[in-house]
Write a protein that holds these residues in place. Structure first.
Motif, PDB file in Angstrom:
ATOM      1  N   LEU A 196       7.101 -13.213  -8.144  1.00  0.00           N
ATOM      2  CA  LEU A 196       7.221 -11.952  -8.872  1.00  0.00           C
ATOM      3  C   LEU A 196       7.894 -10.910  -7.984  1.00  0.00           C
ATOM      4  CD1 LEU A 196       6.354 -10.854 -11.644  1.00  0.00           C
ATOM      5  CD2 LEU A 196       4.191 -10.157 -10.612  1.00  0.00           C
ATOM      6  N   ASP A 197       8.848 -10.191  -8.553  1.00  0.00           N
ATOM      7  CA  ASP A 197       9.587  -9.183  -7.791  1.00  0.00           C
ATOM      8  C   ASP A 197       8.690  -7.978  -7.520  1.00  0.00           C
ATOM      9  OD1 ASP A 197      11.351  -7.149  -6.897  1.00  0.00           O
ATOM     10  OD2 ASP A 197      13.013  -8.123  -7.937  1.00  0.00           O
ATOM     11  N   PRO A 198       8.508  -7.608  -6.234  1.00  0.00           N
ATOM     12  CA  PRO A 198       7.661  -6.460  -5.897  1.00  0.00           C
ATOM     13  C   PRO A 198       8.075  -5.175  -6.601  1.00  0.00           C
ATOM     14  CG  PRO A 198       8.197  -7.708  -3.921  1.00  0.00           C
ATOM     15  CD  PRO A 198       9.027  -8.275  -5.029  1.00  0.00           C
ATOM     16  N   SER A 199       9.377  -5.005  -6.831  1.00  0.00           N
ATOM     17  CA  SER A 199       9.843  -3.780  -7.490  1.00  0.00           C
ATOM     18  C   SER A 199       9.360  -3.728  -8.936  1.00  0.00           C
ATOM     19  CB  SER A 199      11.367  -3.691  -7.430  1.00  0.00           C
ATOM     20  OG  SER A 199      11.964  -4.766  -8.133  1.00  0.00           O
ATOM     21  N   ASN A 200       9.276  -4.876  -9.590  1.00  0.00           N
ATOM     22  CA  ASN A 200       8.770  -4.913 -10.959  1.00  0.00           C
ATOM     23  C   ASN A 200       7.277  -4.616 -11.005  1.00  0.00           C
ATOM     24  OD1 ASN A 200      11.292  -5.558 -11.954  1.00  0.00           O
ATOM     25  ND2 ASN A 200      10.933  -7.762 -11.943  1.00  0.00           N
ATOM     26  N   VAL A 201       6.565  -5.117  -9.998  1.00  0.00           N
ATOM     27  CA  VAL A 201       5.127  -4.838  -9.903  1.00  0.00           C
ATOM     28  C   VAL A 201       4.903  -3.345  -9.699  1.00  0.00           C
ATOM     29  CG1 VAL A 201       3.025  -5.233  -8.545  1.00  0.00           C
ATOM     30  CG2 VAL A 201       4.599  -7.118  -8.999  1.00  0.00           C
ATOM     31  N   LEU A 202       5.701  -2.752  -8.836  1.00  0.00           N
ATOM     32  CA  LEU A 202       5.560  -1.321  -8.552  1.00  0.00           C
ATOM     33  C   LEU A 202       5.824  -0.489  -9.800  1.00  0.00           C
ATOM     34  CD1 LEU A 202       5.093   0.927  -6.490  1.00  0.00           C
ATOM     35  CD2 LEU A 202       7.536   0.843  -5.955  1.00  0.00           C
ATOM     36  N   LYS A 203       6.856  -0.865 -10.555  1.00  0.00           N
ATOM     37  CA  LYS A 203       7.192  -0.127 -11.777  1.00  0.00           C
ATOM     38  C   LYS A 203       6.038  -0.204 -12.786  1.00  0.00           C
ATOM     39  CE  LYS A 203      10.760   0.243 -15.367  1.00  0.00           C
ATOM     40  NZ  LYS A 203       9.808   0.244 -16.497  1.00  0.00           N
ATOM     41  N   ALA A 204       5.485  -1.411 -12.957  1.00  0.00           N
ATOM     42  CA  ALA A 204       4.371  -1.585 -13.887  1.00  0.00           C
ATOM     43  C   ALA A 204       3.153  -0.798 -13.434  1.00  0.00           C
ATOM     44  CB  ALA A 204       4.034  -3.073 -14.015  1.00  0.00           C
ATOM     45  N   TYR A 205       2.914  -0.795 -12.125  1.00  0.00           N
ATOM     46  CA  TYR A 205       1.780  -0.057 -11.552  1.00  0.00           C
ATOM     47  C   TYR A 205       1.923   1.443 -11.792  1.00  0.00           C
ATOM     48  CZ  TYR A 205      -0.741   2.295  -7.730  1.00  0.00           C
ATOM     49  OH  TYR A 205      -1.514   3.156  -6.986  1.00  0.00           O
ATOM     50  N   LYS A 206       3.129   1.958 -11.580  1.00  0.00           N
ATOM     51  CA  LYS A 206       3.378   3.388 -11.784  1.00  0.00           C
ATOM     52  C   LYS A 206       3.177   3.769 -13.261  1.00  0.00           C
ATOM     53  CE  LYS A 206       4.734   4.603  -7.575  1.00  0.00           C
ATOM     54  NZ  LYS A 206       4.082   5.653  -6.772  1.00  0.00           N
ATOM     55  N   ASP A 207       3.593   2.872 -14.157  1.00  0.00           N
ATOM     56  CA  ASP A 207       3.400   3.121 -15.588  1.00  0.00           C
ATOM     57  C   ASP A 207       1.915   3.188 -15.926  1.00  0.00           C
ATOM     58  OD1 ASP A 207       6.112   3.176 -16.025  1.00  0.00           O
ATOM     59  OD2 ASP A 207       6.255   1.097 -16.723  1.00  0.00           O
ATOM     60  N   CYS A 208       1.133   2.320 -15.296  1.00  0.00           N
ATOM     61  CA  CYS A 208      -0.320   2.308 -15.532  1.00  0.00           C
ATOM     62  C   CYS A 208      -0.967   3.596 -15.031  1.00  0.00           C
ATOM     63  CB  CYS A 208      -0.957   1.099 -14.846  1.00  0.00           C
ATOM     64  SG  CYS A 208      -0.481  -0.493 -15.562  1.00  0.00           S
ATOM     65  N   LEU A 209      -0.540   4.055 -13.870  1.00  0.00           N
ATOM     66  CA  LEU A 209      -1.065   5.314 -13.326  1.00  0.00           C
ATOM     67  C   LEU A 209      -0.783   6.464 -14.287  1.00  0.00           C
ATOM     68  CD1 LEU A 209      -0.056   5.148  -9.524  1.00  0.00           C
ATOM     69  CD2 LEU A 209      -2.376   5.050 -10.436  1.00  0.00           C
ATOM     70  N   LYS A 210       0.450   6.489 -14.782  1.00  0.00           N
ATOM     71  CA  LYS A 210       0.852   7.558 -15.691  1.00  0.00           C
ATOM     72  C   LYS A 210       0.047   7.505 -16.981  1.00  0.00           C
ATOM     73  CE  LYS A 210       5.030   9.662 -17.640  1.00  0.00           C
ATOM     74  NZ  LYS A 210       6.507   9.534 -17.775  1.00  0.00           N
ATOM     75  N   ARG A 211      -0.136   6.295 -17.499  1.00  0.00           N
ATOM     76  CA  ARG A 211      -0.877   6.122 -18.741  1.00  0.00           C
ATOM     77  C   ARG A 211      -2.340   6.532 -18.575  1.00  0.00           C
ATOM     78  NH1 ARG A 211      -0.336   0.892 -19.348  1.00  0.00           N
ATOM     79  NH2 ARG A 211       1.833   1.122 -19.986  1.00  0.00           N
ATOM     80  N   ALA A 212      -2.872   6.310 -17.376  1.00  0.00           N
ATOM     81  CA  ALA A 212      -4.272   6.656 -17.114  1.00  0.00           C
ATOM     82  C   ALA A 212      -4.444   8.114 -16.707  1.00  0.00           C
ATOM     83  CB  ALA A 212      -4.838   5.747 -16.025  1.00  0.00           C
ATOM     84  N   GLY A 213      -3.328   8.839 -16.540  1.00  0.00           N
ATOM     85  CA  GLY A 213      -3.399  10.233 -16.127  1.00  0.00           C
ATOM     86  C   GLY A 213      -3.869  10.398 -14.697  1.00  0.00           C
ATOM     87  N   LEU A 214      -3.512   9.427 -13.847  1.00  0.00           N
ATOM     88  CA  LEU A 214      -3.943   9.443 -12.446  1.00  0.00           C
ATOM     89  C   LEU A 214      -2.815   9.910 -11.537  1.00  0.00           C
ATOM     90  CD1 LEU A 214      -5.877   6.035 -12.403  1.00  0.00           C
ATOM     91  CD2 LEU A 214      -6.862   8.342 -12.438  1.00  0.00           C
ATOM     92  N   PRO A 215      -3.140  10.336 -10.311  1.00  0.00           N
ATOM     93  CA  PRO A 215      -2.106  10.784  -9.369  1.00  0.00           C
ATOM     94  C   PRO A 215      -1.087   9.687  -9.083  1.00  0.00           C
ATOM     95  CG  PRO A 215      -4.312  11.344  -8.585  1.00  0.00           C
ATOM     96  CD  PRO A 215      -4.499  10.449  -9.765  1.00  0.00           C
TER      97      PRO A 215
END
Length: 387
Positions: free
Chosen positions: A289-308
């Protein structure tokens, strides 16, 4: 003026300048100065260098040429990513500024000035310390080869690292992050990241064969990294202590078992398109799995959860902080993180320790209070009297 002995060199005036010479024939070194004092100082330095075993080749090679040759040697003894970092530091920061200087003429003030200018031009203290580390290591190599008689980097002041305030998620925020994650794979990846404290590359390098379902132990044996020119590759953990065994909780094992069954079904449906690398967290076709894709998905999750907006690596800090707050022994935390020494763990997460100190103080007070009550009870039982 008394005649100097052989090997002591000479200083004489030619026109308006002073000339200093040491050696003879092909081994002769000559340099011009404005004053006799400077010429004699240089002569004494060169003589001392030769007495210390400095080979004559060092009097001709420039710092840039030496560093380029040193990189060839370093490439055989460091990890590829480390070599890339060394090469970038040499060609981007050191050679353009100091490369013209003859290696043996490099002085502490040259190096100190480099650090000062880098910091003044916006280069971070951490990067400047890396520049120092590269210069120091390279000059140690020159010292061993007899090209210099001392490591001038020993005499400079390294930039101080300004420690940024650590950002972590608390237990409520972690649960919130996992709950808003729609993908089963990403949800489990985040879960495992927090319960283990693994680095992103280590998570992506996990294989099913690393997992012992019965003992609930998983071995960390490799990591996935993107390497220039090679793409995504498997490589060794960050350090020797990075190879470690981590015990997983029963709930984590249950989640992994269900996920494993679903992954198997998907791979069967894909048929020949599936490339089996036995990875726990693969791409949709089984490849790393490409680390950049993981990072993008992680950032989307943070945003969706309203987290820093935290780095993925901050999940590792969150894991360590939560473990310490739950009273897990720092030695165990250190082993799970793969730190080389417990002092690294304690220094990194010292912000968690004050509350633990208070808890320890209260527990010791309670313990001794129980002893006092017990002693008083024994006296009552023996005498049958109360105060």
């Amino acid at each position: 003026m008394a005649k100097r002995a052989n090997g002591e060199g000479s200083v004489f005036k030619r026109g308006n300048r002073w000339v200093a010479q040491v050696g003879s024939g092909k081994n002769r070194e000559t340099k011009y100065f404005e004053t006799q004092k400077d010429a004699n100082a240089w002569r004494h330095t060169i003589i001392e260098q030769r007495r210390q075993g400095l080979v004559f080749a060092g009097s001709k090679v420039s710092l840039s040429k030496f560093l380029d040759e040193w990189l060839v040697v370093a490439k055989t003894s460091v990890r590829p990513n480390t070599y890339q970092q060394y090469s970038q530091v040499v060609h981007q920061h050191i050679n353009p500024v100091l490369g013209y200087i003859v290696l043996k003429d490099l002085r502490p003030d040259h190096v100190q000035s480099l650090y000062t200018n880098k910091l003044a031009n916006g280069v971070s203290p951490n990067t400047t310390r890396m520049i120092h580390a590269v210069i120091h290591r390279a000059l140690n190599h020159a010292l061993k080869l007899g090209l210099v008689y001392r490591n001038v980097a020993d005499s400079v002041t390294r930039p101080k690292v300004v420690r940024k305030e650590m950002k972590t998620l608390n237990d409520y925020q972690v649960r919130q992050l996992i709950q808003v994650t729609e993908s089963e794979q990403m949800r489990l990846l985040l879960w495992v990241a927090v319960v283990t404290g693994l680095r992103q590359g280590e998570l992506l390098g996990l294989k099913w064969s690393d997992l012992d379902w019965t003992s609930r132990r998983i071995q960390v044996q490799r990591q996935v990294q993107r390497r220039k020119g090679d793409g995504l590759v498997f490589c060794e953990p960050k350090s020797a202590s990075g190879r470690r065994v981590i015990v997983l909780g029963k709930s984590t094992i249950e989640k992994l078992r269900e996920y494993n069954n679903n992954q198997l079904k998907e791979s069967i449906l894909l048929g020949e398109k599936w490339q089996d690398h036995d990875l726990i967290f693969p791409s949709p076709i089984g490849t790393p799995l490409d680390p950049s894709n993981v990072l993008k998905a992680y950032k989307d999750c943070l945003k969706r959860a309203g987290l820093p907006n935290l780095r993925f690596h901050d999940l590792r800090h969150s894991a360590a902080t939560l473990m310490l707050q739950q009273g897990v022994n720092p030695k165990i935390v250190s082993e799970r993180l793969g730190h080389s020494d417990i002092s690294l763990t304690l220094n990194t997460y010292s912000h968690v320790l004050p509350p633990m100190q208070e808890e320890a103080a209260e527990k010791m007070d309670d313990l001794l209070t129980l002893i006092e009550v017990s002693d008083e009870f024994n006296v009552i039982m023996e005498t049958g009297k109360t105060n």
